[in-house]
Design an enzyme around this catalytic site. Structure first.
Site: not given
Ligand code: ADP
Ligand code: ZN
Length: 641
Positions: A216-217, A438
């Site tokens: 969102p956003g 990562e």
């Protein structure tokens, strides 16, 4: 189980879903109440437990025997009340014309009597009309409320225009900062909308639907509007969640309306926000499907998408942050067969976004947006826009004539305090863990033969689950995987957790999904692909039809011993590979540190940079990368798998 749940759920929602039923019950109740209230107006009939029709002569007889206490005389009817034996009885009879012995008789018996006016046509009509009027008023009231809450008329007939927003946005690609990859992907569409004839003449197939995926956003709506703005076409937008919570059939009608309008104004763009609200996988809601309304809406959407040909210049953009829950039917070719990732911005992206949003604001000349960008790792565009606005409000409150760096800092702090609860921003400790994790994936991917290459490593949180990610691209479109490639995949998956162990000294919960996938790969090698000594060529698990739903447990078709052997094998294989991976990470320690340093600084590194770091490290330490790869594959294969 799931089915039962659904049923009881439906019962709970029965009245919500069927306002008509509610209304009917309500109307009947009103009529009943009304009739008992005015049906027998006079007060003397209160407590009457019996009503009896008698002849005129019988009534006279009753009067004579003094069992009557009160009489009411109308133009054509006579009513008499008796309270003999404690039971209140109402006698009614027709008046006999020309008989005038009744009144003297009543006088004689000393019975109270009075005249009453019977209903004329007016009172009769009124008595008949009043309940109808009341019902109509209530109906209109409910209808207007429903209209407000769902924007459609009763039954949704043609009244759905309100919830479909139509505009011609002025938004341009320049207003969407960062997100260059996403912008690149939608540029083609702009050209198609501008010059549809060109493409039609060439017979080129243009995608009908694009799925914008991102938290969102992050600017999905903004990007969709920018496409419309750049192409200068109308923009029709609806929210997926507005289709539900209304009665069956309305959602489908609204979809029809939406496409009708869009076709009328083509070339145009349809934007469906939160498409997961209607497009949730049907399998996810139990076998029979959970919600009729949603399913009808979804089917209508699919039908409409299939219904117009690729030369109709309408593009449907849909947004979601949970692409994994979508019904596979939505993602088929000719529907939303392309996905565009609209990610949270990295450091550079955040600077760009901040720049866009300070444009309309008076800022002090020594404001340093870089510092603000550094402070806001993990935040989305909407959060940044808010931060700028909040800072401006702060400056206003302090009566300043421009926004100062301090206002921005304070605004960031407030935003982060608010967001910390939603755990959207990663803290320093997590950032460190994620960076090593990562980098571990990336190193293994680039030093293991048969693994997919790295295209991007990021510690910008993505979606709700992953804190960081490593994007791998298989070298070509692959339909077959060889054994060593599957095992390489396992190594890459284990690389994250192993890096945490080597460099942090402790394991976090962040690796659970990796481990699950690694386990699955080895399991399928044993069970489906005949790639182990445990089961040999025997297939233990048939490929399940997804239609049957993953929740169904099909009886195991192999022995208990086999199951034990298999579990042991999976555990051992994982262990062996994990040790290999640990070894590799220790060997390449310097390269990992280098990647982590870059990730810390920029939050993102490209695949090429990973390759370069590794190559430089190998050069420096006299490692022969090719040899390294061959050796590991040999060891992998010599160990019985
Ligand atoms: P989404 O649809 O992904 O939830 P929106 O497009 O509604 O997000 O974004 C909300 C607001 O955040 C936008 O109106 C804009 O002000 C700001 N915003 C988000 N991403 C960006 C961006 N990349 N560049 C500029 N502003 C952005
Ligand atoms: Zn991982």
């Amino acid at each position: 189980m799931a089915q039962q749940d659904n049923n009881s759920n439906n019962n709970n929602n029965f009245f919500n879903q069927n306002p008509i039923v509610t209304f009917a019950i309500f109307a009947v109740a009103v009529v009943l109440i009304f009739q008992t209230l005015i049906g027998d107006g006079s007060g003397s009939y209160k407590g009457v437990s019996k009503v009896k029709e008698v002849s005129y002569s019988e009534l006279k007889e009753l009067i004579k025997t003094k069992s009557i206490t009160k009489v009411e005389i109308g133009q054509s009817y006579i009513k008499a009340i008796s309270e003999a034996g404690g039971v209140k009885t109402l006698y009614t009879t027709r008046r006999v014309a020309g008989d005038d012995t009744l009144v003297p008789l009543l006088d004689e018996s000393g019975i109270e009597y009075e005249g009453y006016s019977e209903s004329n046509w007016f009172t009769e009509m009124f008595g008949f009309m009043l309940p109808i009027l009341i019902i109509l008023a209530i109906w209109m009231f409910m209808a207007s409320r429903m209209q407000k809450s769902m924007g459609g008329g009763i039954l949704g007939m043609g009244g759905s225009k309100k919830l479909i927003n139509s505009e011609k946005p002025k938004t341009k690609f320049d207003d969407v900062a960062g997100a260059s990859e996403a912008k690149e992907e939608v540029k083609e569409i702009v050209d198609f909308l501008k010059f549809p004839e060109r493409y039609v003449e060439l017979g080129a197939k243009i995608p009908k639907g694009l799925l914008l995926v991102g938290s969102p956003g992050t600017g999905k709506t903004l990007l969709a509007k920018a496409v419309a703005g750049e192409a200068d076409v109308p923009f029709f937008s609806v929210s997926g969640s507005s289709f539900i919570e209304m009665f069956v059939g309305v959602g489908a009608a609204r979809v029809r309306d939406l496409f009708e309008q869009a076709k009328k104004d083509a070339p145009s763009i349809i934007f469906i926000d939160e498409i997961d609200a209607i497009g949730k996988s049907r399998a996810a809601g139990g076998m029979m499907g959970g919600n009729d309304e949603r399913e009808q809406t979804l089917n209508q959407l699919l039908a409409e998408m299939d219904g117009f040909s690729t030369d109709t210049p309408i593009i449907i953009l849909a947004a979601t942050n949970r692409p994994e829950v979508l019904d596979p039917a939505l993602l088929r070719p000719g529907r939303f067969d392309r996905q565009v990732l609209v990610d949270r911005p990295d450091f550079e992206g955040r600077i760009e976004i901040l720049k866009v949003h300070v444009k309309g604001i008076k800022i002090d000349k020594d404001v340093d947006l870089k510092e603000i960008a550094k402070l806001t790792a993990g935040l989305a565009g909407a959060d940044l826009a808010n931060i700028i606005n909040e800072a401006a409000l702060l400056a206003g409150r302090n009566n300043q004539d421009s926004v100062k760096q301090n206002d921005l800092r304070e605004s960031v702090e407030r935003a982060i305090a608010g967001l910390a609860k939603k755990s959207r921003r990663i803290n320093e400790k997590e950032k460190r863990i994620v960076a090593y994790h990562e980098s571990g994936h990336a190193l293994l991917a680039e030093t293991t033969k048969g693994a997919s290459r790295v295209s991007k490593v990021s510690i910008v949180p993505r979606g709700l689950a992953a804190l960081g990610y490593t994007l791998n691209t298989p070298e070509e479109n692959k339909y077959l995987a060889q054994k060593h490639e599957l095992l390489a995949e396992v190594d890459v998956l284990l690389g994250g957790r192993a890096a945490e162990e080597v460099f942090i000294g402790e394991i976090s919960t962040g690796a659970s999904n990796d481990l699950e996938r690694a386990t699955d790969i080895i399991k399928s090698m044993v069970q489906m692909y005949g790639m182990s000594d445990v089961a040999g060529l025997m297939v233990l698990e048939k490929q399940r039809s997804t239609f049957l739903g993953g929740g169904m447990t099909q009886g195991r078709e192999y022995s208990e011993q086999m199951a034990m052997k298999m579990d042991e094998h999976i555990k051992l294989t994982l262990q062996e590979h994990y040790e290999l991976v640990l070894e590799r990470l220790r060997l390449y320690k310097g390269a990992i540190e280098k990647m982590v340093e870059l990730l810390y600084d920029r939050e993102n590194i490209t695949g090429e940079e990973v390759v370069k770091i590794i190559a430089e490290f190998e050069e420096e330490h006299g490692l022969n990368s090719l040899l390294q790869q061959v050796e590991t594959t040999k060891t992998q294969e010599s160990k019985k798998s």
